[in-house]
Design an enzyme around this catalytic site. Structure first.
Site: not given
Ligand code: NAD
Length: 480
Positions: A180, A384
């Site tokens: 997803k 962040e």
């Molecule tokens: P996000 O957590 O808002 O969304 C990521 C994914 O999770 C999306 O597909 C979203 O629809 C889904 N999601 C959101 N809430 C959810 C829930 N409660 N249950 C299940 N799924 C849910 O993050 P974002 O804004 O898309 O990405 C940015 C963040 O990702 C930053 O904090 C970044 O540091 C982190 N990130 C981490 C890595 C790593 O490898 N550590 C890599 C890339 C990005």
């Protein structure tokens, strides 16, 4: 130029959801996907319903039995077929990544190539059987078995790389995966799902587009045995709670607020470009990007100037245009967040000493911004920020700066900069982070584990360590 490209893409058909071997292009609700370089929707894609998820899980459960029983080498051959097929279509996929994510086209292709290098590596891995004892009385073996259906949930900063990081290990270890992508960047991943149907058995890879609700439904679905998640700390903690009711296995790659510590023996000119790109690659939207730079007070002016010199060469624009080094921020909410951090820093006495140019027009562009005279408790440093902004902080005492670097709930990466490897190692040994780089930041490879400690995550991705997280143990004890 931008509008004709945009129109051309609008006319192209949107990729569909994959449920089993079916491609679903029609749906009651659709996700409009915005091109961040224009701030306008360029395509809409079908949105999966709860019934689509149930159907995908049912297909995956059937596929799981056959796929798990398929020989490791055969599974790896399938993965290599996927690599070839994706590479053949890399131009189309890279263009979709640029349109939905914003990064320059060459970087989008680089993102995909990097993911394919990972798949190629996993396609050559052995999954060893560990023999703990083999004597006259007993032979004891530890085997690794597939966990079952995997849910892969990804973020918007590297849509295809993050998906491929999950697909490779899941497939090699004998698990089907339902991916997803972020609702902000679903297009290239959906297209990847379509392409996968050409070379893989039905139900082994399925891709469903949807919002956070769909992510929540995947996290608690009783037919899914593991979640591999990349995204925010907020969503990661929510997934961990939701997954608890069915005891799902978890790999959580969450946010970072990586410090970089420059020691006082560096040659500033030698490291300036690496420092700059360590922080501001992908428009600063890198989980393990350098987000807080600590420099010795006596070198501060020199480092600030050297970074500004690099920044002045960076061309910001539409990633589809030639010669662009950095695209827009991926979405409006993130742009507002980054602006807010910079405004707040200014209001609290920090100095924005360099700001680059951005194109006129409606895209989500933010200038490269370098900030000095800022303290650790300002949001831009303490949280962040995930944008093209680098705060530069000074120190006079090494013990003190190590404590400041460690003073964060996030601990994904960190770096130390010095030509003296022993000195750098001594500092590295005291930093709390999943990875500490010396004279680079960040550097990832498919044969090296990557993951965060503290609130930055759980487990690792990449390498045999990461791959084995898609397996359970099965111990076989033979009495003799
Ligand atoms: P996000 O957590 O808002 O969304 C990521 C994914 O999770 C999306 O597909 C979203 O629809 C889904 N999601 C959101 N809430 C959810 C829930 N409660 N249950 C299940 N799924 C849910 O993050 P974002 O804004 O898309 O990405 C940015 C963040 O990702 C930053 O904090 C970044 O540091 C982190 N990130 C981490 C890595 C790593 O490898 N550590 C890599 C890339 C990005």
């Amino acid at each position: 130029m931008t509008s004709s490209l945009q129109n051309a893409t609008k006319a192209a058909s949107a990729p569909g959801l994959t449920v089993g071997g079916r491609i679903i292009t029609e749906s009651a609700t659709r996700l409009a996907v915005i091109n961040p370089a224009t701030a306008a929707p360029f395509i809409d894609v079908p949105q999966a319903t709860p019934a689509d998820l149930d159907a995908a899980v049912a297909v995956a459960r059937v596929a799981a039995a056959t796929w798990a029983a398929t020989d490791l080498r055969d599974r790896q051959q399938h993965v290599l077929r996927l690599v070839d097929h994706v590479r053949t279509n890399i131009g189309e996929l890279a263009r979709l990544v640029t349109l939905e994510q914003g990064k320059p086209l060459a970087k989008a292709a680089g993102e995909i190539e990097s993911g394919l290098r990972g798949l190629t590596h996993y396609a050559a891995l052995d999954i060893p059987v560990e023999v703990i004892r083999d004597d006259d009385n007993e032979r004891i073996e530890v085997h690794r078995t597939p966990v079952g259906v995997v849910g892969g949930i990804t973020a918007w900063n590297y849509p295809l790389l993050l998906a491929l990081w999950k697909i490779g290990p899941a497939l090699v270890t004998g698990n089907p995966i339902i991916v997803k992508p972020s609702p902000l960047t679903p297009v290239a991943t959906l297209r990847l799902g379509e392409l996968a149907q050409d070379v893989l058995p039905e139900g082994v890879i399925q891709v469903l587009a949807g919002g956070d609700d769909l992510g929540r439904a995947i996290s608690r679905h009783p037919g899914i045995q593991k979640i591999s998640f990349t995204g925010s700390e907020r969503a990661g903690t929510s997934i961990m709670s939701a997954a608890g009711s069915t005891l799902k296995r978890l790999t959580l790659e969450l946010g970072g607020n990586d410090p970089g510590i420059v020691l006082d023996d560096v040659d500033v000119d030698v490291i300036a470009a690496d420092l700059y790109w360590g922080g501001l690659s992908n428009c600063g939207q890198v989980c393990a990007g350098l987000k807080r730079l600590y420099v010795p007070a006596r070198l501060a002016a020199q480092v600030e100037q050297a970074l500004a010199d690099v920044a002045a060469t960076v061309r910001v624009g539409n990633g589809l245009d030639d010669g662009v080094d950095m695209g827009p921020i991926q979405n409006a909410a993130q742009l507002a967040k980054v602006r807010g951090y910079v405004d707040d820093a200014r209001a609290r006495g920090a100095e924005v000493y360099f700001q680059g140019e951005i194109p006129d027009g409606p895209g989500y562009f933010h200038p490269v911004t370098l900030v000095r005279n800022i303290s650790d408790d300002v949001g831009l440093v303490a949280e962040e920020q995930f944008g093209p902004v680098l705060p530069i902080l000074t120190y006079t005492d090494l013990d003190d700066v190590i404590a400041r670097a460690n003073n964060s709930p996030l601990a994904l990466g960190a770096s130390v900069w010095s030509p003296d490897e022993d000195r750098a190692r001594a500092v590295a040994a005291r930093l709390q982070a999943g990875t500490v780089w010396i004279n680079q930041h960040p550097m990832l490879s498919p044969d090296v584990p990557f993951g965060g400690i503290k609130q930055s995550g759980l487990g690792v991705e990449q390498s045999l360590h990461g791959v084995l997280q898609y397996t359970d143990y099965r111990v076989v004890r033979i009495k003799r």
